[in-house]
Design a protein around this motif. Structure first.
Motif, PDB file in Angstrom:
ATOM      1  N   SER A 161      -9.221  -6.839  -1.560  1.00  0.00           N
ATOM      2  CA  SER A 161      -9.739  -6.710  -0.193  1.00  0.00           C
ATOM      3  C   SER A 161      -8.745  -7.339   0.785  1.00  0.00           C
ATOM      4  N   PHE A 162      -8.150  -6.488   1.638  1.00  0.00           N
ATOM      5  CA  PHE A 162      -7.145  -6.944   2.612  1.00  0.00           C
ATOM      6  C   PHE A 162      -7.816  -7.158   3.966  1.00  0.00           C
ATOM      7  N   ASN A 163      -7.538  -8.297   4.582  1.00  0.00           N
ATOM      8  CA  ASN A 163      -8.125  -8.593   5.891  1.00  0.00           C
ATOM      9  C   ASN A 163      -7.089  -9.267   6.772  1.00  0.00           C
ATOM     10  N   THR A 164      -7.383  -9.277   8.084  1.00  0.00           N
ATOM     11  CA  THR A 164      -6.445  -9.919   8.991  1.00  0.00           C
ATOM     12  C   THR A 164      -6.533 -11.443   8.814  1.00  0.00           C
TER      13      THR A 164
ATOM     14  N   LYS B 156     -10.180  -9.715  -5.562  1.00  0.00           N
ATOM     15  CA  LYS B 156      -9.115 -10.551  -4.998  1.00  0.00           C
ATOM     16  C   LYS B 156      -9.117 -10.380  -3.481  1.00  0.00           C
ATOM     17  N   PHE B 157      -8.763 -11.446  -2.773  1.00  0.00           N
ATOM     18  CA  PHE B 157      -8.749 -11.380  -1.307  1.00  0.00           C
ATOM     19  C   PHE B 157      -7.355 -11.701  -0.792  1.00  0.00           C
ATOM     20  N   MET B 158      -6.930 -10.958   0.242  1.00  0.00           N
ATOM     21  CA  MET B 158      -5.623 -11.218   0.865  1.00  0.00           C
ATOM     22  C   MET B 158      -5.774 -11.210   2.367  1.00  0.00           C
ATOM     23  N   VAL B 159      -5.083 -12.143   3.030  1.00  0.00           N
ATOM     24  CA  VAL B 159      -5.102 -12.145   4.500  1.00  0.00           C
ATOM     25  C   VAL B 159      -3.670 -12.105   5.036  1.00  0.00           C
TER      26      VAL B 159
ATOM     27  N   SER C  23       0.060  -8.942   2.753  1.00  0.00           N
ATOM     28  CA  SER C  23      -0.389  -7.750   3.467  1.00  0.00           C
ATOM     29  C   SER C  23       0.101  -6.514   2.730  1.00  0.00           C
ATOM     30  N   LEU C  24      -0.696  -5.474   2.774  1.00  0.00           N
ATOM     31  CA  LEU C  24      -0.346  -4.238   2.071  1.00  0.00           C
ATOM     32  C   LEU C  24       0.975  -3.682   2.606  1.00  0.00           C
ATOM     33  N   ARG C  25       1.207  -3.927   3.906  1.00  0.00           N
ATOM     34  CA  ARG C  25       2.428  -3.434   4.539  1.00  0.00           C
ATOM     35  C   ARG C  25       3.684  -3.946   3.834  1.00  0.00           C
ATOM     36  N   LYS C  26       3.568  -5.182   3.300  1.00  0.00           N
ATOM     37  CA  LYS C  26       4.751  -5.799   2.703  1.00  0.00           C
ATOM     38  C   LYS C  26       4.814  -5.624   1.184  1.00  0.00           C
ATOM     39  N   MET C  27       3.873  -4.864   0.634  1.00  0.00           N
ATOM     40  CA  MET C  27       3.859  -4.695  -0.820  1.00  0.00           C
ATOM     41  C   MET C  27       4.356  -3.312  -1.194  1.00  0.00           C
ATOM     42  N   GLY C  28       5.024  -3.206  -2.313  1.00  0.00           N
ATOM     43  CA  GLY C  28       5.469  -1.893  -2.814  1.00  0.00           C
ATOM     44  C   GLY C  28       4.457  -1.365  -3.829  1.00  0.00           C
TER      45      GLY C  28
END
Ligand SMILES: Cc1cc2nc3c(=O)[nH]c(=O)nc-3n(C[C@H](O)[C@H](O)[C@H](O)COP(=O)(O)OP(=O)(O)OC[C@H]3O[C@@H](n4cnc5c(N)ncnc54)[C@H](O)[C@@H]3O)c2cc1C
Length: 286
Positions: free
Chosen positions: A194-197, A222-225, A238-243
Motif C-alpha cells: 500500500s503506497f501513500n503520500t 506492507k506500507f510505503m510512504v 515510492s512506486l515512482r522510484k522502483m523498477g
C-alpha cells in the motif's frame, strides 16, 4: 421403548436447522426493510445512512458510511456508483469494503477541492444517498478459488496475488482479501503493498495489520510512504522510484505461472506499475 436424550436432540437437529434458516432469511428480508433500505440495482435508488464515522482526521479525512441495502451480496471485484444532486448530478465510483447482512460500508477519502466527496462528508445518520451497482468488469472467485474474470478474459490457477495500491486503491484489494479469508477452500496467497503520500494518509492501516497478523504468511501487508521518514512497519519509498524487479520482489513474486498482480490507484501510479510489470507477470488494472 424411550429414546435417549442424545437421539432426541439429533433427530430434532434438521428441524432446528430448517427453523434457523427460515429465521435468518426472514431477518435478512425484514431488517433492511425496517431500516427503509432499497435494493441495489442498475439504476439509482436512495439508501439510508445508518452510521457515519470519521476514520481519519486531517487535511484529507477518511469517512466510513454504512448504508442499509436490501441486496444480499456484491460480486467480489465490483464497485458501486454514487451520485449527488439528483438526475444529471456528478457521480463517482466507490468500492464497498463490506457488503453483507443488509449493510454496505463505504470508505471515502475526502478531497477538500473535490466535487463529490465533500458532499458525502456532510451526510449524517438518517440522510439518504443515491447509489447503483454493481459496476466494473472484474470478478474474483466466481469460478472458484484462484480465478479472475475480466470481461472475456478468464484466469485460472492463481496461487499468489500481488497487490499494488495507491492511496484509496486499497479498497478493491480489501474486497479480494476478505473473499479469500471467508472461503475455507481458498488458500490463494496475497501480498499487498500500500503506497501513500504520508503516514497519516494510510487507509485501513490497523485493520490490514490485524489481518496480516491473523493470517500469518497467507496475507502479507506492507506500507510505503513517499513523504516523511516512515516509522516502524512503514517504509520510506515510492512506486515512482522502483523498477519492475523491485516491485516483483516487494510482492514476493518470482515471475512464474500462477501469479497475478492487481493494480489500483491514481492514473500515473497505474501507468507506471503496468509498464514496469508488463513482461514479468499477468496484470489486472482495477
Ligand atoms: C473503480 C473505482 C473505485 C473507487 N473506490 C474508491 C473508494 O472505495 N474510496 C475512495 O475514497 N475513493 C474511491 N475511488 C475514487 C472516487 O471515485 C473519487 O474519484 C474520489 O472520491 C474523488 O472524487 P471527488 O469528486 O471528491 O474529487 P474530484 O472533483 O474528482 O477531484 C478533486 C481533486 O482531488 C484530486 N483527486 C481526486 N481523486 C484522487 C485520487 N484518487 N488521488 C489523488 N488525488 C485525487 C483531483 O486531482 C482534484 O485535484 C474509486 C474510483 C474508482 C474509479
Amino acid at each position: 421403548m424411550m429414546s435417549s436424550p442424545m437421539s432426541q436432540i439429533s433427530s430434532n437437529l434438521p428441524i432446528a436447522f430448517a427453523l434457523m434458516a427460515v429465521l435468518v432469511s426472514v431477518l435478512f428480508i425484514l431488517l433492511p426493510k425496517l431500516f427503509g433500505a432499497s435494493k441495489l440495482t442498475k439504476s439509482y435508488a436512495k439508501f439510508k445512512v445508518l452510521n457515519r464515522a470519521i476514520v481519519h482526521e486531517g487535511k484529507r479525512p477518511i469517512i466510513a458510511l454504512t448504508l442499509g441495502v436490501a441486496t444480499k451480496s456484491l460480486p467480489t471485484g465490483s464497485h458501486v456508483k454514487v451520485r449527488v444532486g439528483g438526475d444529471g448530478g456528478p457521480e463517482r465510483s466507490y468500492t464497498p469494503t463490506r457488503f453483507d447482512g443488509g449493510l454496505c460500508e463505504l470508505m471515502i477519502r475526502v478531497y477538500p477541492d473535490g466535487e463529490v466527496s465533500p458532499r458525502l462528508e456532510k451526510l449524517g445518520v438518517g440522510d439518504e444517498l443515491e447509489m447503483k451497482g454493481p459496476t466494473g468488469i472484474h470478478r474474483y472467485g466466481e469460478d472458484g478459488p484462484g480465478t479472475f474474470k475480466n470481461g472475456r478474459k478468464v484466469i485460472h490457477g492463481v496461487r499468489r496475488i500481488g497487490m499494488l495500491a495507491g492511496g484509496t486503491g486499497v479498497t478493491p484489494m480489501m474486497q479480494v482479501i476478505n473473499h479469500i479469508r471467508e472461503d475455507p477452500r481458498d488458500d490463494t496467497e496475497t501480498c499487498l503493498v500500500s503506497f501513500n503520500t504520508g503516514e497519516g494518509e494510510i487507509m485501513m492501516e490497523e485493520e490490514l495489520r490485524e489481518i496480516d497478523r491473523e493470517e500469518g504468511g497467507k496475507v502479507e501487508v506492507k506500507f510505503m510512504v513517499s513523504q516523511g521518514e516512515g516509522r516502524e512497519g512503514v517504509s520510506k519509498g515510492s512506486l515512482r522510484k522502483m523498477g519492475g524487479e523491485q516491485l516483483m520482489e516487494s510482492m514476493g513474486l518470482k515471475g512464474k505461472g500462477g501469479e497475478v498482480v492487481m493494480i489500483c490507484g491514481p492514473k500515473g501510479f497505474v501507468a507506471k506499475a503496468k509498464e514496469d510489470l508488463k513482461d514479468k507477470v499477468d496484470v489486472l488494472v482495477w
